[in-house]
Every structure is written in structure tokens, then in C-alpha cells.
Scaffold this active site. Sequence first.
Site, mmCIF file in Angstrom:
data_model
loop_
_atom_site.group_PDB
_atom_site.id
_atom_site.type_symbol
_atom_site.label_atom_id
_atom_site.label_comp_id
_atom_site.label_asym_id
_atom_site.label_seq_id
_atom_site.Cartn_x
_atom_site.Cartn_y
_atom_site.Cartn_z
ATOM 1 C CG HIS A 136 -1.530 1.392 1.435
ATOM 2 N ND1 HIS A 136 -2.592 1.872 0.717
ATOM 3 C CD2 HIS A 136 -1.150 2.405 2.259
ATOM 4 C CE1 HIS A 136 -2.845 3.120 1.084
ATOM 5 N NE2 HIS A 136 -1.982 3.468 2.027
ATOM 6 C CG HIS A 141 0.806 6.701 -0.009
ATOM 7 N ND1 HIS A 141 -0.055 7.772 0.095
ATOM 8 C CD2 HIS A 141 0.321 5.751 0.839
ATOM 9 C CE1 HIS A 141 -1.017 7.488 0.983
ATOM 10 N NE2 HIS A 141 -0.811 6.260 1.442
ATOM 11 C CD GLU A 182 -4.213 6.724 2.561
ATOM 12 O OE1 GLU A 182 -4.330 5.862 1.668
ATOM 13 O OE2 GLU A 182 -3.204 6.818 3.290
ATOM 14 C CB SER A 201 -2.659 0.140 -2.880
ATOM 15 O OG SER A 201 -3.451 0.621 -1.803
#
Length: 271
Positions: A136, A141, A182, A201
Site C-alpha cells: 500500500h 503513495h 487516500e 492499491s
Amino acid sequence: MAAEPVVYGASERPPRGDYARARPDYTCTQHHFAYTAADHDTYRRLYERQEAMLPGLACDEFIRALPALGAKDRIPHFDEVNHRLRQATGWEVVAVPGLIPEVPFFTLLANRRFPVTDWIRTPEEFDYIVEPDVFHDLFGHVPLLFNPIFADHLQEYGKGGLKAHRLGACELLSRLYWYTIEFGLIRQANEIRASGAGILSSGGELRHSVCSPQPRRLPLDLERVMRTRYKIDSYQPTYFVIDGFQELFDKTAPDFRPLYQRVKDLPELPA
Ligand code: HBI
Ligand code: FE
């Protein structure tokens, strides 16, 4: 060591990272040799599945930068990612044992250092894990940190986080993080694409967030975002859409103090 473990919400499971390894700033060393063949294989399979879904669903900036992460068939060495990332935007990734408290988290961001959890999920958690793991954090990111506007925005977010902490407004600011960094969506060439790491993700939520008729998709409105609670254990019922990273940068540039004041007196909204 000063490092205390951190969990999201009220979890019955103890956090799985080994916080005894962490330095006082919560960073640790990525023990790359300690990953097992199964760990690398989990990363390889997650990467392969996710990469195949990106066209038409992920924003262009993400797709273009993804190869800069390096190895697809094993968990990359953070050092090799950093070599390219420093050159592109002056950011670097640092290993952490998992979620870290707000002040050290914001401090790292304010210094253009992105904390990446160094352990990977078990094969049983292939499709879903609540806590961030290396897949993730890195896959979700880091590609956008190669984009100069996004890179500057995240540093400003870190500085704003330290300020919010002093003002007792971290909860409000973390909603902004949740609904943009997010779970944010972005409009490109008149299509909705994903820009948030939690979506990019995710095996299921990527298509759901972009294509499903179910969720609400609202234009980014900071007051609305800060009033809106969020769910950490299901797909989001509401997403917020930006027209470009410049919009995110510009909307978050002003002093949030008046906004925090206003929002504190308004009722919260359900997710
Ligand atoms: N720690 N490692 C890590 N990763 C996060 O995304 C993270 C965190 N600690 C706190 C945190 N996020 C949230 O409080 C964010 O508001 C912003
Ligand atoms: Fe994340």
C-alpha cells in the site's frame, strides 16, 4: 526507545510491526535480507494484479511514474527508489514499522520524507488489509511523489499537520488526507480517474470508485470534507473529485484556522 506502537481506531489485534526497532523519529532500517521468498512473491502478485487494472482507471501521472518504483517481481530496496525520487522531486522514502503517531508522521512529511511500512501482508490478506503495509505505502503513495505539484502539496500538508496539532484540529485535517491522498478521485480528459493511494492499491475499490453507479462523487469542498466522517473497513460511500493537483495545492494553501473554527460548530456528516 521512544517509539510506541500505533493502531487505527479500536483494534483488537496488536500492531504487527516491531516498534522496538524504531528510532525516536519512528524510522527504522529496511531489513531487506529478512523478507522471505513468500514475501517477495506476495508483492509480485499484488503488483501484477494492480498494474493490469490501471489503464483507464488510474490518473496519468500515476501510470507514468509507476515504473520508477523499480523491481516488480520483488519488494524493492528503498535505497534504489530513493535514488530516482530524490532526483525527481527531492523526496525520499524512509522505512517505518507501521502506523506512527501524528507528530512524527507530519514531521517526516514536512521534511519531504515519506514513511513506508516495511513489512508485507500475509497471503491470507491478499485482497484486503486494514493497516498499511509495504505494498500500500510504496505502490499506492510513492508514484505521485514523482509529480512536482503533488510533492509540494504533501510537504505543505505535513507542515499544516503540525499546525493542526497545536490547534487541536488533527481530526479535521486527517479527514482531508483521507478523502484526497487516500481516496481521492481526479477528473482528466472529462473522465473520472483514481488518484488516492487507498484506491490505487486496492484490488476491488479501484474499479468500484471510478465505475460503480453506487457511490456519491462530489467536487472537493474542504468544509464538507472536514465535516464528513470516514469508514476504514468498507468501500467509501462518498468520494471527492479534483480537477488537477494544482486545485488541491491551491485549495489547501490558505490558513485553515477560520475553517477549523467554522467546522467545529457545524454538525458532522455521515460518510
Ligand atoms: N503513519 N505510517 C503511517 N502512515 C500513515 O498514513 C499515517 C501514519 N500515522 C498517522 C496518519 N497516517 C494519520 O493520522 C493521517 O492523518 C494523517
Ligand atoms: Fe496510505
